[in-house]
Design a protein around this motif. Structure first.
Motif, PDB file in Angstrom:
ATOM      1  N   VAL A 198       0.878  -1.172   0.000  1.00  0.00           N
ATOM      2  CA  VAL A 198       0.000   0.000   0.000  1.00  0.00           C
ATOM      3  C   VAL A 198       0.911   1.216   0.000  1.00  0.00           C
ATOM      4  N   SER A 199       1.001   1.871  -1.132  1.00  0.00           N
ATOM      5  CA  SER A 199       1.955   2.956  -1.309  1.00  0.00           C
ATOM      6  C   SER A 199       1.231   4.269  -1.550  1.00  0.00           C
ATOM      7  N   SER A 200       1.810   5.334  -1.030  1.00  0.00           N
ATOM      8  CA  SER A 200       1.275   6.661  -1.339  1.00  0.00           C
ATOM      9  C   SER A 200       1.632   7.019  -2.776  1.00  0.00           C
ATOM     10  N   CYS A 201       0.726   7.709  -3.427  1.00  0.00           N
ATOM     11  CA  CYS A 201       0.928   8.078  -4.829  1.00  0.00           C
ATOM     12  C   CYS A 201       0.269   9.422  -5.059  1.00  0.00           C
ATOM     13  N   HIS A 202       1.079  10.394  -5.440  1.00  0.00           N
ATOM     14  CA  HIS A 202       0.532  11.728  -5.717  1.00  0.00           C
ATOM     15  C   HIS A 202      -0.233  11.691  -7.033  1.00  0.00           C
ATOM     16  N   LEU A 203      -1.527  12.002  -6.959  1.00  0.00           N
ATOM     17  CA  LEU A 203      -2.399  11.941  -8.127  1.00  0.00           C
ATOM     18  C   LEU A 203      -2.761  13.347  -8.576  1.00  0.00           C
ATOM     19  N   ASP A 204      -2.525  13.617  -9.833  1.00  0.00           N
ATOM     20  CA  ASP A 204      -2.923  14.881 -10.451  1.00  0.00           C
ATOM     21  C   ASP A 204      -4.171  14.619 -11.285  1.00  0.00           C
ATOM     22  N   VAL A 205      -5.320  15.066 -10.778  1.00  0.00           N
ATOM     23  CA  VAL A 205      -6.601  14.771 -11.423  1.00  0.00           C
ATOM     24  C   VAL A 205      -7.113  15.963 -12.224  1.00  0.00           C
ATOM     25  N   SER A 206      -6.195  16.800 -12.702  1.00  0.00           N
ATOM     26  CA  SER A 206      -6.621  17.985 -13.454  1.00  0.00           C
ATOM     27  C   SER A 206      -7.355  17.609 -14.728  1.00  0.00           C
ATOM     28  N   ASN A 207      -6.988  16.475 -15.345  1.00  0.00           N
ATOM     29  CA  ASN A 207      -7.605  16.069 -16.609  1.00  0.00           C
ATOM     30  C   ASN A 207      -8.517  14.859 -16.444  1.00  0.00           C
ATOM     31  N   PHE A 208      -9.005  14.643 -15.242  1.00  0.00           N
ATOM     32  CA  PHE A 208      -9.955  13.555 -15.015  1.00  0.00           C
ATOM     33  C   PHE A 208     -11.177  13.742 -15.915  1.00  0.00           C
ATOM     34  N   PRO A 209     -11.679  12.680 -16.580  1.00  0.00           N
ATOM     35  CA  PRO A 209     -11.271  11.272 -16.506  1.00  0.00           C
ATOM     36  C   PRO A 209     -10.305  10.845 -17.613  1.00  0.00           C
ATOM     37  N   PHE A 210      -9.587  11.792 -18.208  1.00  0.00           N
ATOM     38  CA  PHE A 210      -8.620  11.467 -19.260  1.00  0.00           C
ATOM     39  C   PHE A 210      -7.201  11.673 -18.754  1.00  0.00           C
ATOM     40  N   ASP A 211      -6.961  11.359 -17.498  1.00  0.00           N
ATOM     41  CA  ASP A 211      -5.686  11.653 -16.866  1.00  0.00           C
ATOM     42  C   ASP A 211      -4.748  10.455 -16.931  1.00  0.00           C
ATOM     43  N   THR A 212      -3.468  10.746 -16.791  1.00  0.00           N
ATOM     44  CA  THR A 212      -2.420   9.737 -16.638  1.00  0.00           C
ATOM     45  C   THR A 212      -1.684  10.020 -15.334  1.00  0.00           C
ATOM     46  N   GLN A 213      -1.303   8.959 -14.652  1.00  0.00           N
ATOM     47  CA  GLN A 213      -0.655   9.089 -13.356  1.00  0.00           C
ATOM     48  C   GLN A 213       0.682   8.353 -13.376  1.00  0.00           C
ATOM     49  N   CYS A 243       3.132   6.688 -10.493  1.00  0.00           N
ATOM     50  CA  CYS A 243       3.341   6.311  -9.094  1.00  0.00           C
ATOM     51  C   CYS A 243       4.756   5.748  -8.933  1.00  0.00           C
ATOM     52  N   GLN A 244       5.462   6.252  -7.940  1.00  0.00           N
ATOM     53  CA  GLN A 244       6.832   5.811  -7.688  1.00  0.00           C
ATOM     54  C   GLN A 244       6.856   4.833  -6.516  1.00  0.00           C
ATOM     55  N   LEU A 245       7.527   3.701  -6.750  1.00  0.00           N
ATOM     56  CA  LEU A 245       7.756   2.700  -5.715  1.00  0.00           C
ATOM     57  C   LEU A 245       9.249   2.664  -5.439  1.00  0.00           C
ATOM     58  N   LEU A 262       1.150   1.966 -18.783  1.00  0.00           N
ATOM     59  CA  LEU A 262       1.899   2.520 -19.908  1.00  0.00           C
ATOM     60  C   LEU A 262       3.366   2.117 -19.855  1.00  0.00           C
ATOM     61  N   TYR A 263       3.963   2.160 -18.672  1.00  0.00           N
ATOM     62  CA  TYR A 263       5.372   1.791 -18.534  1.00  0.00           C
ATOM     63  C   TYR A 263       5.632   1.424 -17.079  1.00  0.00           C
ATOM     64  N   PHE A 264       6.771   0.754 -16.872  1.00  0.00           N
ATOM     65  CA  PHE A 264       7.181   0.349 -15.524  1.00  0.00           C
ATOM     66  C   PHE A 264       8.702   0.408 -15.481  1.00  0.00           C
ATOM     67  N   LYS A 265       9.226   1.622 -15.350  1.00  0.00           N
ATOM     68  CA  LYS A 265      10.659   1.861 -15.462  1.00  0.00           C
ATOM     69  C   LYS A 265      11.345   1.718 -14.108  1.00  0.00           C
ATOM     70  N   ALA A 266      12.633   1.337 -14.162  1.00  0.00           N
ATOM     71  CA  ALA A 266      13.432   1.180 -12.946  1.00  0.00           C
ATOM     72  C   ALA A 266      14.690   2.030 -13.052  1.00  0.00           C
ATOM     73  N   THR A 267      14.985   2.757 -11.996  1.00  0.00           N
ATOM     74  CA  THR A 267      16.194   3.593 -11.936  1.00  0.00           C
ATOM     75  C   THR A 267      16.826   3.450 -10.560  1.00  0.00           C
ATOM     76  N   VAL A 295      16.322   1.822  -5.366  1.00  0.00           N
ATOM     77  CA  VAL A 295      15.864   1.532  -6.724  1.00  0.00           C
ATOM     78  C   VAL A 295      14.409   1.970  -6.801  1.00  0.00           C
ATOM     79  N   THR A 296      14.138   2.909  -7.709  1.00  0.00           N
ATOM     80  CA  THR A 296      12.803   3.478  -7.840  1.00  0.00           C
ATOM     81  C   THR A 296      12.148   2.923  -9.091  1.00  0.00           C
ATOM     82  N   PHE A 297      10.994   2.302  -8.902  1.00  0.00           N
ATOM     83  CA  PHE A 297      10.193   1.793 -10.016  1.00  0.00           C
ATOM     84  C   PHE A 297       9.035   2.769 -10.243  1.00  0.00           C
ATOM     85  N   THR A 298       9.017   3.374 -11.420  1.00  0.00           N
ATOM     86  CA  THR A 298       7.977   4.347 -11.767  1.00  0.00           C
ATOM     87  C   THR A 298       6.923   3.657 -12.608  1.00  0.00           C
ATOM     88  N   LEU A 299       5.710   3.627 -12.076  1.00  0.00           N
ATOM     89  CA  LEU A 299       4.596   2.957 -12.739  1.00  0.00           C
ATOM     90  C   LEU A 299       3.711   4.002 -13.400  1.00  0.00           C
TER      91      LEU A 299
END
Length: 480
Positions: A153-168, A170-172, A207-212, A231-235
């Motif tokens: 259960v991770s916190s994720c900053h959500l930007d809902v400015s373009n809801f319901p056509f938004d993209t988010q 989330c960093q793990l 859309l993607y699941f990148k690791a840095t 190691v940060t996984f960006t979802l």
């Protein structure tokens, strides 16, 4: 013959004995290997050859399922498969000495485990993964591989400015909690997290699941700045908007369109006002539904802005409807329109609104009333003048039968009666002209109300259309 036979039997017995001993020794190699590795192993110490060595921990994450994305609390609940690997210099052996065993599986509490945690964790019951009763696989070169399933259960900053056509996004972020960058560094096993076993979510598309890999300094505010590796996984997630389009956006657009249609109802119809109020209440309900879905943030989504702007437009249209009804309902006292209003509104703007020149009606009525009054008054005056002009001839024809004094009395009475009739007729004509002017003024005011109603309709359509176009352009320009 007997001696060779006995010799062969003895040879067979010795061979069987040796083979049984060899097989017994092979079955005990795993036990010997286990004792060889862990009899003098200290699980509390960092597994490096020298104290100054830096341990490398590799991290890999496989996303299997998105359980919930809670916009209100801005949390992501997901099911993951965590994979970690590191080299333990104390757990190495030669496979030839232990029956060619190249790997061994042991319970995880038997080996040293890195204190890897999820930095954005908001699960109050989370106590770490190293305490779980899982198993690790140890290779002969000392490489330890640990795989564990987890629900985070991770916190994720959500930007809902373009809801319901938004993209988010989330960093793990996974990293050690105690060991600094001078003791432990981290590296991603691959450039991207794994989506091989991912179960498609009905609302979100991955859309993607990148690791840095990162090295960040912490504690500088307390004068104890220390680097920590992670190691940060960006979802990257994109919302599937079909559900919201058909259940939120489309009804909102239909109500906006129906509100524009109300301008075509009769101006003096009371149902027009009540129908507009019902539509406004419906938009209030939609606003409450959207408020329950979205997080409490100062960034209002476009659909929320569109609903609010539509509510403002509906309120404005209701206010203008009341104003137009007040302009149209002029039965108590009617005053003529000012000349500039008649010239600007009823003549020029009416032509622009394709309603024609509405200022001609009053001028036609006033001209007809004035001409009819002049003709009637002239007829009565001509009749009186003719009577006086023929006074002598009448007197000559009646002087034998009627006395002169009776004739003068009759003439005087006739003249007075004719003047009374003239006054009565003029009064009736004045009343008729008053009512005609009254009706003409009422018609002018109603014409003005129609022009104003058409102006407000065009304003409503333009503003609502501009808001819709702006909403569509902003959603289409959204990255991703």
């Amino acid at each position: 013959m007997g001696q060779p036979t006995l010799f062969c039997l003895a040879t067979i017995c010795v061979a069987l004995l040796l083979s049984s001993k060899a097989s017994g020794r092979g079955s005990g190699n795993d036990s010997l290997l286990y004792h060889h590795l862990f009899d003098n192993y200290d699980v509390e110490l960092r597994p490096v050859a020298e104290n100054t060595d830096i341990l490398m921990v590799e991290m890999g994450v496989a996303l299997t399922h998105i359980i919930d994305m809670h916009e209100k609390h801005q949390t992501l609940t997901a099911s993951l498969w965590l994979t970690m690997g590191w080299n333990d210099t104390h757990l190495q052996w030669s496979p030839e000495e232990f029956g060619n065993f190249k790997t061994i599986t042991v319970p995880s509490p038997k080996v040293w485990m890195p204190d890897i945690v999820l930095y954005q964790n908001v699960d109050p019951y989370f106590d770490g993964w190293s305490h779980r009763e899982t198993y690790v696989k140890i290779h002969d070169n000392g490489y330890v591989l640990w795989e564990v399933p987890a629900v985070i259960v991770s916190s994720c900053h959500l930007d809902v400015s373009n809801f319901p056509f938004d993209t988010q996004a989330c960093q793990l972020k996974f990293g050690p909690w105690i060991h600094s960058g001078f003791e432990l560094v981290m590296r991603a096993m691959a450039e991207n997290g794994s989506l091989e076993g991912f179960i498609q979510h009905p609302e979100w598309r991955v859309l993607y699941f990148k690791a840095t890999a990162n090295m960040i300094w912490y504690g500088e505010d307390f004068n104890i700045g220390t680097p920590y590796a992670d190691v940060t996984f960006t979802l990257g997630l994109q919302r599937k908007s079909t559900f919201y389009v058909f259940n939120l956006l489309l009804p909102c657009l239909l109500l906006t369109f129906i509100m524009a249609v109300t301008f075509f109802l009769p101006i003096n119809s009371g149902e027009r006002l009540s129908f507009g109020v019902s539509l406004l209440l419906s938009m209030v309900v939609f606003q409450l539904v959207i408020t329950e879905v979205l997080p409490e943030s100062d960034k209002l989504p476009w659909i929320g802005r569109y609903v609010i702007i539509t509510m403002i437009l509906m309120s404005f249209s209701l206010a203008m409807t009341i104003f137009v009804m007040h302009v149209c309902d002029c039965t108590v006292s009617v005053e003529p329109l000012p000349k500039w209003v008649r010239e600007v509104m009823l003549k020029r703007l009416a032509k622009v609104m394709l309603m024609g020149d509405l200022s001609k009606n009053l001028r036609t009525i006033e001209t007809d009333d004035s001409s009819s009054k002049i003709e009637l008054v002239n007829d009565i005056s001509d009749l009186t003048d003719t009577l006086y002009a023929n006074n002598s001839s009448v007197h000559c024809g009646l002087q034998k039968d009627v006395k002169l004094t009776d004739w003068y009395a009759f003439q005087t009475k006739m003249t007075s009666t004719l003047h009374d009739i003239e006054r009565k007729v003029n009064d009736v004509l004045d009343i008729m002209r008053h009512h005609q002017r009254h009706r003409a003024y009422e018609k002018e005011w109603r014409s003005l109300a129609k022009v104003l109603d058409r102006i407000f309709l065009i304003m409503y359509i333009l503003v609502a259309g501009a808001c819709l176009v702006s909403f569509a352009s902003n959603t289409s320009n959204e990255p991703g």
